[in-house]
Scaffold this motif. Sequence first.
Motif, PDB file in Angstrom:
ATOM      1  N   HIS A   4      -7.141  36.882   7.294  1.00 54.61           N
ATOM      2  CA  HIS A   4      -7.548  36.228   8.531  1.00 54.61           C
ATOM      3  C   HIS A   4      -8.855  35.451   8.311  1.00 54.61           C
ATOM      4  O   HIS A   4      -9.868  36.009   7.909  1.00 54.61           O
ATOM      5  N   ASN A   5      -8.808  34.158   8.564  1.00 52.86           N
ATOM      6  CA  ASN A   5      -9.955  33.242   8.446  1.00 52.86           C
ATOM      7  C   ASN A   5     -10.459  33.072   7.014  1.00 52.86           C
ATOM      8  O   ASN A   5     -11.517  32.450   6.802  1.00 52.86           O
ATOM      9  N   MET A   6      -9.734  33.582   6.035  1.00 48.69           N
ATOM     10  CA  MET A   6     -10.197  33.480   4.645  1.00 48.69           C
ATOM     11  C   MET A   6     -10.385  32.027   4.223  1.00 48.69           C
ATOM     12  O   MET A   6     -11.395  31.668   3.603  1.00 48.69           O
ATOM     13  N   GLN A   7      -9.437  31.160   4.541  1.00 44.08           N
ATOM     14  CA  GLN A   7      -9.531  29.767   4.129  1.00 44.08           C
ATOM     15  C   GLN A   7     -10.708  29.058   4.789  1.00 44.08           C
ATOM     16  O   GLN A   7     -11.377  28.216   4.180  1.00 44.08           O
ATOM     17  N   ARG A   8     -11.028  29.419   6.029  1.00 45.01           N
ATOM     18  CA  ARG A   8     -12.139  28.780   6.738  1.00 45.01           C
ATOM     19  C   ARG A   8     -13.488  29.284   6.225  1.00 45.01           C
ATOM     20  O   ARG A   8     -14.453  28.529   6.137  1.00 45.01           O
ATOM     21  N   LEU A   9     -13.574  30.561   5.878  1.00 45.99           N
ATOM     22  CA  LEU A   9     -14.823  31.105   5.337  1.00 45.99           C
ATOM     23  C   LEU A   9     -15.092  30.565   3.931  1.00 45.99           C
ATOM     24  O   LEU A   9     -16.240  30.247   3.595  1.00 45.99           O
ATOM     25  N   ILE A  10     -14.050  30.455   3.117  1.00 48.43           N
ATOM     26  CA  ILE A  10     -14.222  29.864   1.785  1.00 48.43           C
ATOM     27  C   ILE A  10     -14.675  28.412   1.907  1.00 48.43           C
ATOM     28  O   ILE A  10     -15.618  27.972   1.236  1.00 48.43           O
ATOM     29  N   THR A  11     -14.024  27.654   2.779  1.00 46.12           N
ATOM     30  CA  THR A  11     -14.355  26.236   2.929  1.00 46.12           C
ATOM     31  C   THR A  11     -15.765  26.053   3.477  1.00 46.12           C
ATOM     32  O   THR A  11     -16.526  25.197   2.995  1.00 46.12           O
ATOM     33  N   GLY A  12     -16.135  26.851   4.483  1.00 47.12           N
ATOM     34  CA  GLY A  12     -17.488  26.760   5.018  1.00 47.12           C
ATOM     35  C   GLY A  12     -18.543  27.063   3.965  1.00 47.12           C
ATOM     36  O   GLY A  12     -19.589  26.402   3.897  1.00 47.12           O
ATOM     37  N   THR A  13     -18.268  28.050   3.104  1.00 47.82           N
ATOM     38  CA  THR A  13     -19.202  28.405   2.033  1.00 47.82           C
ATOM     39  C   THR A  13     -19.289  27.297   0.995  1.00 47.82           C
ATOM     40  O   THR A  13     -20.386  26.931   0.539  1.00 47.82           O
TER      41      THR A  13
END
Length: 245
Positions: A195-204
């Motif tokens: 859950h939200n892994m792709q968004r957290l990776i991209t934000g980082t």
Amino acid sequence: MRNIRLTIEYDGSRYQGWSRLGKDESTNTISNKIIDVIRKMTDEEPELCCGMRTEAGVHAYGQIANFKTDSDMDVVEIQRYLNRYLPMDIAITDVRLVPERFHAQLNARAKIYVYRVTINSVPSVFDRKYAFHSFRRPDKSLMEKASRYLTGEHDFKNFSSSKQSKSTVKELFKVEIYEDMEEMQITLVADDFLHNMQRLITGTLLDIGIGNRPAEVIKAIFAGEAEPSAPCDPKGMYLQEIIYK
């Protein structure tokens, strides 16, 4: 009973994701809109399985879902009926009959997300709803350096915004970063996403790209010694494709 596979394109802007259960349960979801039309079409109570549950505001070029039905409508009729009664921001781009054992989630082998970032000096009026604008141009080489720490099989629990009851070990096959004078695209390919892994990776990665954090912070996040950056704005995130055998 026939098993029907759908390929779905949608603008997620006004929806609470593919589905919204638990304390934040909502009927304003992509799946509920599709189920309502299938119910009307077949006079049945369908179970709609998807390849990837997208979060609120995230779009899809190629979501895959399947449902079983006793209806004898052919696939062309099904596609026409669904597109006639679905909202204009949800489209069924392909319908096919698949083996009874096909399951959109369980049979998926890889999932691909792409994130759009506009980087031109003046934000585009027409892209503002479907891409994130960065006023500072991210350094692609720094992001690619960080990506090398991300790829491979890792425990991504610290890159998720919810507690998981199942395994949090995933394999990130590839991170590709493309840029031209006006836009950067970040593509993530993995066997699955938390859950939200792709968004957290991209934000980082974007934080690293604009110099707010070093590339090595990825290792510290995996080790639980640092937090990931805030999740990226969902309006630029697209589920591009789900790959099956």
